[in-house]
Enzyme design. Structure first.
Site: not given
Ligand code: PMP
Length: 429
Positions: A144, A239, A267
């Site tokens: 994701y 990512d 985060k």
């Molecule tokens: N990349 C990864 C690996 C994530 O786990 C997440 C959110 N769980 C995101 C991108 C997206 O981040 P956000 O919810 O802050 O938009």
């Protein structure tokens, strides 16, 4: 345990918020039952609207490495707020933050702040496309990267939890450029490059996946991606929204000793405030506006409250590298305890873990990609989730999410979690 206030809030919420929640996984829809509404949190504990206490293994999906309401972060935010909550103009703090990130992640030459992980990944992809002049990219099934259109193809997290095969509103024009294959399948990546010669701008990957439960890269897999990207002139994007500053001060790149071309953060970099970032090699990053013409912008980017929160947390992590050893020891202790009670229960299971990321799949086969995660007994996980919640342990409400540890967890918390696991398994099996 009474949850009447949560129940009342959930029924009220549904009249004004879609599904009663501002992000789908929170809804408990796949595990069943209604979500718990939280009131406050401190250290390793969450407190709900009814005053129930839970040991937290979500930690705001990653950022609370040192626990909730960490005093230096709270005080820094309070102090900063008195100087205004937003300028939309440059500040010294943004420079200090970028310098701090660079000191932690040596292969980041330039870093741009955004307000979420989604924005970070979306911008990194646009940049990779702008830099290479190519349209297609590869992502892995079950990973994701936020909810921007190109990533909502065979995505993990809530998309997998709710079994959404195609997302209405994402046009074929967009999703046709998203090529997918199984995590850990290097041959499939090679084949995609062979079939799309000179057309692939980037590979984006969670170097340790956390959105289909915790899944580790097999030996040689990330090295293979690195080699292919270099050979094919494609951009390797890590990512690190979950792994950044968590697996090591320099994230998965440092921990696994592989350099990506671009990295995305979220985060953790905001200590729980709405922040994301992307950065990497100068040659690529200099294409970003105003240096280059790959446009990317944000009114609230570099927001002073978000910056001071993240800066304070990252500074603590930098100054106290022992935190990572402690976290690792706590996670190893938890893993050994879970292993003990799961083995005794007789149910097939797999525990995947690295650093302070860990998850349990009720599976009789190794879990190395989305297909193997999906063929685990996830109905049993859903029962397990509720049995643990009733015992005051708050796990992510889906088998397709990793658990995160905070360093605020004590030995007693870990023992209580292991005991709750033992009791929960007795109840549900
Ligand atoms: N990349 C990864 C690996 C994530 O786990 C997440 C959110 N769980 C995101 C991108 C997206 O981040 P956000 O919810 O802050 O938009």
């Amino acid at each position: 345990m009474t949850i009447s206030k949560s129940e009342q809030l959930f029924s009220r919420a549904q009249n004004s918020i879609p599904g009663g929640v501002n992000s789908p996984v929170r809804a408990f829809k796949s595990v069943g039952g209604n979500p718990i509404f939280l009131k406050n949190a401190r250290g390793a504990y969450l407190f709900d609207a009814d005053g129930n206490k839970y040991i937290d293994y979500i930690n705001s999906w990653g950022p609370m490495i040192l626990g909730h309401a960490y005093t230096p972060v709270v005080e820094a935010i309070q102090k900063k707020a008195a100087d205004s909550t937003s300028f939309g103009a440059p500040t010294e703090l943004e420079v200090e933050m970028a310098e701090l990130v660079k000191s932690l992640v040596p292969n980041v030459d330039l870093v741009r702040m955004v307000s979420s992980g989604t924005e970070a990944c979306m911008s990194a992809l646009r940049l990779a496309r702008g830099y290479t002049g190519r349209n297609k990219f590869i992502k892995f099934e079950g990973c994701y990267h936020g909810h921007a259109d190109p990533f909502l193809v065979k995505a993990g997290s809530g998309v997998a939890t709710f079994n959404i095969q195609t997302v209405p509103g994402v046009t074929g024009g967009v999703s046709n450029d998203t090529l997918t294959c199984a995590y850990n399948d290097l041959d499939a990546v090679q084949q995609l490059f062979a079939e799309n010669k000179g057309e692939i701008a980037a590979i984006i990957i969670e170097p340790v996946a956390g959105n289909m439960g915790c899944i580790l890269p097999k030996e040689g897999f990330l090295e293979g991606l690195r080699r292919i990207c270099t050979d094919e002139g494609a951009v390797l994007i890590f990512d690190e929204v979950m792994t950044g500053f968590r697996l090591a001060p320099g994230g998965a790149q440092e921990r696994l000793k592989i350099d990506a071309d671009l990295v995305t953060y979220g985060k953790v970099i905001g200590a729980g405030m709405p922040v994301g970032a992307f950065g990497g090699r100068l040659e690529i990053m200099k294409q970003i506006a105003p240096l280059g013409s790959v446009y990317q912008a944000g009114t609230l980017s570099g927001n002073p409250l978000a910056m001071i929160a993240g800066y304070t947390l990252l500074q603590e992590l930098k100054n106290n590298p022992g935190i990572y050893t402690e976290l690792e020891e706590k996670c190893a202790y938890l893993k050994a305890g879970l292993q003990r009670v799961l083995e005794a229960s007789g149910t097939p299971f797999v525990i995947n873990q690295l650093g302070s990321m860990i998850s349990v799949h009720f599976s009789d086969h190794p879990v190395t990609d989305f297909a193997s995660a999906a063929s685990a007994n996830n109905a049993l996980f859903n029962k397990f989730f509720h049995a643990m919640l009733r015992r005051g342990v708050y796990l992510p409400p889906s088998a397709y999410e990793t658990w995160f540890l905070s360093n605020a967890l004590t030995q007693e918390d870990l023992d209580a979690t292991i005991k709750a696991t033992e009791e929960s398994l007795k109840e549900i099996l």
